[in-house]
Design an enzyme around this catalytic site. Structure first.
Site, PDB file in Angstrom:
ATOM      1  N   HIS A  60     -34.078  28.969  -2.839  1.00  0.00           N
ATOM      2  CA  HIS A  60     -33.879  27.418  -3.022  1.00  0.00           C
ATOM      3  C   HIS A  60     -32.817  26.897  -1.954  1.00  0.00           C
ATOM      4  O   HIS A  60     -31.819  27.886  -1.737  1.00  0.00           O
ATOM      5  CB  HIS A  60     -33.280  27.054  -4.532  1.00  0.00           C
ATOM      6  N   CYS A 129     -36.482  25.085   1.587  1.00  0.00           N
ATOM      7  CA  CYS A 129     -36.881  23.763   1.691  1.00  0.00           C
ATOM      8  C   CYS A 129     -36.090  23.020   2.749  1.00  0.00           C
ATOM      9  O   CYS A 129     -34.815  23.285   2.975  1.00  0.00           O
ATOM     10  CB  CYS A 129     -36.980  23.132   0.359  1.00  0.00           C
ATOM     11  N   ARG A 138     -40.334  22.938   5.509  1.00  0.00           N
ATOM     12  CA  ARG A 138     -39.690  24.225   5.269  1.00  0.00           C
ATOM     13  C   ARG A 138     -38.701  24.688   6.561  1.00  0.00           C
ATOM     14  O   ARG A 138     -39.200  24.165   7.638  1.00  0.00           O
ATOM     15  CB  ARG A 138     -40.889  25.102   5.163  1.00  0.00           C
TER      16      ARG A 138
END
Length: 161
Positions: A60, A129, A138
């Site tokens: 993340h 991300c 991405r």
């Protein structure tokens, strides 16, 4: 090497010195939502550390501890150090982060699509991300294995209970 890890199970620790001395995160098997809440996730079916192929890891950018908050700061030549309890693997970033779309799954192929690599080798791909608070794109960083060494202190602290 160690046996293949089970889904959701931590099996290594990743360190990126560029992100600070205390930056280290467990790598767990799989990229399920629940897994990525607990650390970084190894894409199933990609290589295991140190093996020929592409060891691909998702994390993340924001939320769940923000592991890859500083991802855009990665630079060519940066070290990425992975320890699995028996071996320390040092990879070197081969190019600054590259932006793509989520459907572009070739970036985690054994010889990653769009990467600087053209033949089989021992590679690492990091994915997160983009933008920082979204997921429309991405960011990808590729590295190649530079060296391996015995892990000095057994299993990393993250695995000691």
């Amino acid at each position: 090497g160690l046996p293949a890890p089970r889904a959701g199970e931590p099996f290594a620790v990743l360190r990126i010195p560029r992100f600070g001395r205390d930056w280290d995160w467990p790598v767990l098997e799989g990229t399920a939502v629940a897994t990525l809440k607990r650390g970084l996730g190894h894409y199933p079916g990609t290589a295991l550390p140190g093996r020929t192929g592409n060891f691909a890891v998702a994390g993340h950018r924001r939320t769940y501890g923000d592991p890859f908050k500083d991802f855009p700061r990665l630079r060519t030549g940066d070290a990425v150090v992975l320890t699995d309890g028996t071996t320390r693997y040092t990879y070197r970033i081969a190019r600054s982060p590259f932006r793509t779309v989520p459907s572009d799954t070739g970036v985690i192929d054994a010889v990653p699509d769009k990467s600087p690599f053209t033949r089989p080798g021992r590679y690492l791909t990091l994915t997160t991300c983009e933008p920082e608070w979204g997921s429309s794109h991405r960011l990808i960083a590729w590295a190649r294995l530079e060296s391996t060494a015995p892990a000095t202190h057994g299993k990393p602290a993250a695995f000691r209970s």
